[in-house]
Design a protein around this motif. Structure first.
Motif, PDB file in Angstrom:
ATOM      1  N   ARG A 145     -24.618  20.291 -10.152  1.00  0.00           N
ATOM      2  CA  ARG A 145     -23.989  19.041 -10.523  1.00  0.00           C
ATOM      3  C   ARG A 145     -22.475  19.214 -10.581  1.00  0.00           C
ATOM      4  O   ARG A 145     -21.996  20.271 -11.007  1.00  0.00           O
ATOM      5  CB  ARG A 145     -24.502  18.621 -11.902  1.00  0.00           C
ATOM      6  N   SER A 146     -21.727  18.209 -10.171  1.00  0.00           N
ATOM      7  CA  SER A 146     -20.274  18.310 -10.253  1.00  0.00           C
ATOM      8  C   SER A 146     -19.839  18.235 -11.707  1.00  0.00           C
ATOM      9  O   SER A 146     -20.486  17.597 -12.527  1.00  0.00           O
ATOM     10  CB  SER A 146     -19.617  17.188  -9.457  1.00  0.00           C
ATOM     11  N   GLY A 147     -18.759  18.901 -12.019  1.00  0.00           N
ATOM     12  CA  GLY A 147     -18.219  18.852 -13.373  1.00  0.00           C
ATOM     13  C   GLY A 147     -18.549  20.064 -14.230  1.00  0.00           C
ATOM     14  O   GLY A 147     -17.873  20.308 -15.224  1.00  0.00           O
ATOM     15  N   ILE A 148     -19.588  20.791 -13.860  1.00  0.00           N
ATOM     16  CA  ILE A 148     -19.955  21.934 -14.698  1.00  0.00           C
ATOM     17  C   ILE A 148     -19.164  23.181 -14.299  1.00  0.00           C
ATOM     18  O   ILE A 148     -18.656  23.290 -13.198  1.00  0.00           O
ATOM     19  CB  ILE A 148     -21.470  22.241 -14.616  1.00  0.00           C
ATOM     20  N   LEU A 149     -19.069  24.106 -15.233  1.00  0.00           N
ATOM     21  CA  LEU A 149     -18.362  25.358 -14.983  1.00  0.00           C
ATOM     22  C   LEU A 149     -19.086  26.150 -13.903  1.00  0.00           C
ATOM     23  O   LEU A 149     -20.316  26.234 -13.907  1.00  0.00           O
ATOM     24  CB  LEU A 149     -18.294  26.186 -16.264  1.00  0.00           C
ATOM     25  N   ASN A 150     -18.327  26.747 -13.018  1.00  0.00           N
ATOM     26  CA  ASN A 150     -18.927  27.585 -11.988  1.00  0.00           C
ATOM     27  C   ASN A 150     -19.523  28.845 -12.600  1.00  0.00           C
ATOM     28  O   ASN A 150     -18.842  29.590 -13.290  1.00  0.00           O
ATOM     29  CB  ASN A 150     -17.865  28.018 -10.971  1.00  0.00           C
ATOM     30  N   SER A 151     -20.805  29.067 -12.361  1.00  0.00           N
ATOM     31  CA  SER A 151     -21.427  30.298 -12.857  1.00  0.00           C
ATOM     32  C   SER A 151     -22.145  31.024 -11.731  1.00  0.00           C
ATOM     33  O   SER A 151     -22.248  32.234 -11.743  1.00  0.00           O
ATOM     34  CB  SER A 151     -22.415  29.980 -13.985  1.00  0.00           C
ATOM     35  N   HIS A 152     -22.640  30.258 -10.775  1.00  0.00           N
ATOM     36  CA  HIS A 152     -23.327  30.858  -9.637  1.00  0.00           C
ATOM     37  C   HIS A 152     -22.893  30.191  -8.343  1.00  0.00           C
ATOM     38  O   HIS A 152     -22.539  29.015  -8.325  1.00  0.00           O
ATOM     39  CB  HIS A 152     -24.842  30.705  -9.780  1.00  0.00           C
ATOM     40  N   ILE A 153     -22.932  30.991  -7.300  1.00  0.00           N
ATOM     41  CA  ILE A 153     -22.763  30.427  -5.974  1.00  0.00           C
ATOM     42  C   ILE A 153     -24.179  30.281  -5.440  1.00  0.00           C
ATOM     43  O   ILE A 153     -25.051  31.082  -5.775  1.00  0.00           O
ATOM     44  CB  ILE A 153     -21.895  31.361  -5.086  1.00  0.00           C
ATOM     45  N   ILE A 154     -24.422  29.248  -4.656  1.00  0.00           N
ATOM     46  CA  ILE A 154     -25.778  29.013  -4.182  1.00  0.00           C
ATOM     47  C   ILE A 154     -25.820  29.075  -2.662  1.00  0.00           C
ATOM     48  O   ILE A 154     -25.020  28.432  -1.978  1.00  0.00           O
ATOM     49  CB  ILE A 154     -26.300  27.658  -4.689  1.00  0.00           C
ATOM     50  N   TYR A 155     -26.750  29.865  -2.180  1.00  0.00           N
ATOM     51  CA  TYR A 155     -26.922  30.009  -0.733  1.00  0.00           C
ATOM     52  C   TYR A 155     -28.203  29.287  -0.321  1.00  0.00           C
ATOM     53  O   TYR A 155     -29.255  29.483  -0.921  1.00  0.00           O
ATOM     54  CB  TYR A 155     -27.015  31.493  -0.357  1.00  0.00           C
ATOM     55  N   LEU A 156     -28.077  28.423   0.662  1.00  0.00           N
ATOM     56  CA  LEU A 156     -29.228  27.648   1.132  1.00  0.00           C
ATOM     57  C   LEU A 156     -29.923  28.419   2.248  1.00  0.00           C
ATOM     58  O   LEU A 156     -29.385  28.578   3.340  1.00  0.00           O
ATOM     59  CB  LEU A 156     -28.765  26.280   1.633  1.00  0.00           C
TER      60      LEU A 156
END
Lengths: 207, 207
Positions: B51-62
Motif C-alpha cells: 500500500r502507498s504511504g507505508i514505511l518501506n520494509s521490504h522490496i517485493i519481487y513478482l
DNA sequence: ATCTGATTGTGATATATGACACATTTTTTA
DNA sequence: TAAAAAATGTGTCATATATCACAATCAGAT
C-alpha cells in the motif's frame, strides 16, 4: 602544442565545490579518473545542450544555472518535463535505460556544465557500490518527483495545475517565495500542460 | 521447533529459474545472503500486496502473474501507472527515492511473490557494483517507459489513448496479439486515463 | 434457478479548454 | 529612434469529454 588545452580552464574534480552527492563518495583515484575524462564548458542562454534521439556519448552535469528538460511530441507540441537546477545530471535515465537519449535540454540562462564520458561513468558505477547507490537514489527521487507532478497534472484542471507549477517552482526549484525564472509564458504553458492563451488568462485572474 | 519454517515451502535463490537480471550477477555468497533474507509467498487475485504511504520494509519481487501499480488521487480517483508482469520488482523507486512507499499494488490474478528485506537489498547494492548497475538499468528503463506513456496520454485524445494502451498491453505486457488480461472496464479506463463510460463507447466504436 | 448486487452500455447535457483572430505590449534589430 | 518581430493578452466559438441518469447484462450467493 598544449595551447588548446591551456586555453580551456581545466577544472579539478577533487577540489570541486559543486560535486554531486554521488561523486562525493568517490576515492581520490576514482576522482582522478573522472577528472581525466570530463571537461567543464560554459553554455549561453538559449543553447541546446543535448538533443533527444542521439546516441548517448556523454553524461552532463549541471554545475550552475537552470535548464529545461523537454520533449517534442505530436504536432511538434513541446512538453517540458521539469526544470533542472544546479548540481543535477542530464540524461542519466537515458544513459542506463537505453542506447539513445530520450529528452532534450536547453539552457534557460548562462550555464556551467561538465561533460563526462559515459564509459568512465559506467565503470565507476560497477567498481564503487556506494557511488552506484547514490546514483540509484538520484534517479529514483527524480522519477518519483516527476511522476508525482505528471499524475497530478492529469487529474487537475487549469487553475490547479497552474498553482501546482508555481508551488513546484517556488519550493523545489528556486527555494524561495519570491522568484524570477527566465521562463516565457509559452514555456510556462508547456510546463503546466495548458495552452498559452489559458496561461495568460489564469495569470490575469490570479492577479 | 522447525515446523513453522518447514511448513512454508522454502525457495532457494541460487537455483531459482525466475531470477531477475540483477540477481543473476550475484555470487554464491551473496545469493545465500539474499536467500536467508527473503521469503516466497502466494497471493490471491484481488489482494493488495503493498500500500502507498507505508514505511518501506521490504522490496517485493513478482515471480509469477500480473499486478497493477496505481495511486489514489484526488476525489479518490484511481490512476493505474502500469501493469507489472513477472520478473519485475515492486517498490524499487520508493525504496531508493524515499522512506515511504509511493504506489499501491494489487494482484490481478493469483501470484507468486518474494519479500526481500530492504537492508539486505541495499547492502548488496553497495558491495556489488554489477548488481547496482543492473538495478540502475531496471529503474531507468521503467522510468523511461512510464514517462513515455504518460506524456503520450497528455497529448492525445480518447481514441489515441485507447489505442496506445491496447498496443502497450499487447506488445509490452502480454507479448501477443491476442491477449486476455484480467482487467475490468473500470480498470482499463483508469489505465487509459479516461472515464469508464467513454471507455465503453470507444470499445463499441472499435468493434 | 432466482434473486441481488456489481459491472457495463447508452443517451442527453453541461462545461472546461483549445483554437482562432486580432489587439496590445515588449523586445530586438537596423 | 524607428521599424520590425516576437511575445502576450483578450474575446468568441467549437468541441471533446466528464458527468448524470438509467437500462441492460453479468456474476455470485442463497
Amino acid at each position: 602544442m598544449y595551447s588548446i588545452y591551456e586555453s580551456t580552464e581545466k577544472s579539478n574534480c577533487s577540489v570541486c565545490k559543486d560535486k554531486s552527492c554521488a561523486v562525493s563518495v568517490l576515492n581520490e583515484k576514482q576522482l582522478g579518473l573522472l577528472n581525466n575524462n570530463s571537461r567543464e564548458i560554459e553554455i549561453k542562454k538559449g543553447e541546446i545542450i543535448l538533443r533527444s534521439g542521439i546516441l548517448n556519448s556523454h553524461i552532463i552535469y549541471l554545475k550552475k544555472g537552470y535548464v529545461k528538460e523537454f520533449i517534442v511530441g505530436l504536432n511538434k507540441k513541446i512538453k517540458i518535463l521539469q526544470i533542472i537546477k544546479q548540481r543535477s545530471y542530464m540524461g542519466l535515465h537515458s544513459l542506463f535505460g537505453d542506447k539513445i537519449n530520450h529528452y532534450s535540454y536547453t539552457a534557460l540562462e548562462d550555464l556551467k556544465i561538465c561533460y563526462i564520458d559515459i564509459n568512465v561513468f559506467k565503470k565507476l558505477v560497477k567498481e564503487n557500490g556506494d557511488f552506484a547507490y547514490e546514483l540509484l537514489v538520484y534517479v529514483c527521487k527524480d522519477s518519483l518527483n516527476n511522476f508525482y507532478r505528471l499524475i497530478n497534472q492529469s487529474q487537475k484542471n487549469t487553475n490547479g495545475r497552474f498553482a501546482d507549477v508555481i508551488l513546484y517552482l517556488s519550493e523545489n526549484i528556486c527555494n524561495s517565495q519570491h522568484f524570477e525564472l527566465p521562463l516565457t509564458r509559452q514555456e510556462l504553458s508547456e510546463l503546466i500542460g495548458i495552452s498559452r492563451e489559458n496561461t495568460a488568462r489564469v495569470i490575469s485572474k490570479f492577479k
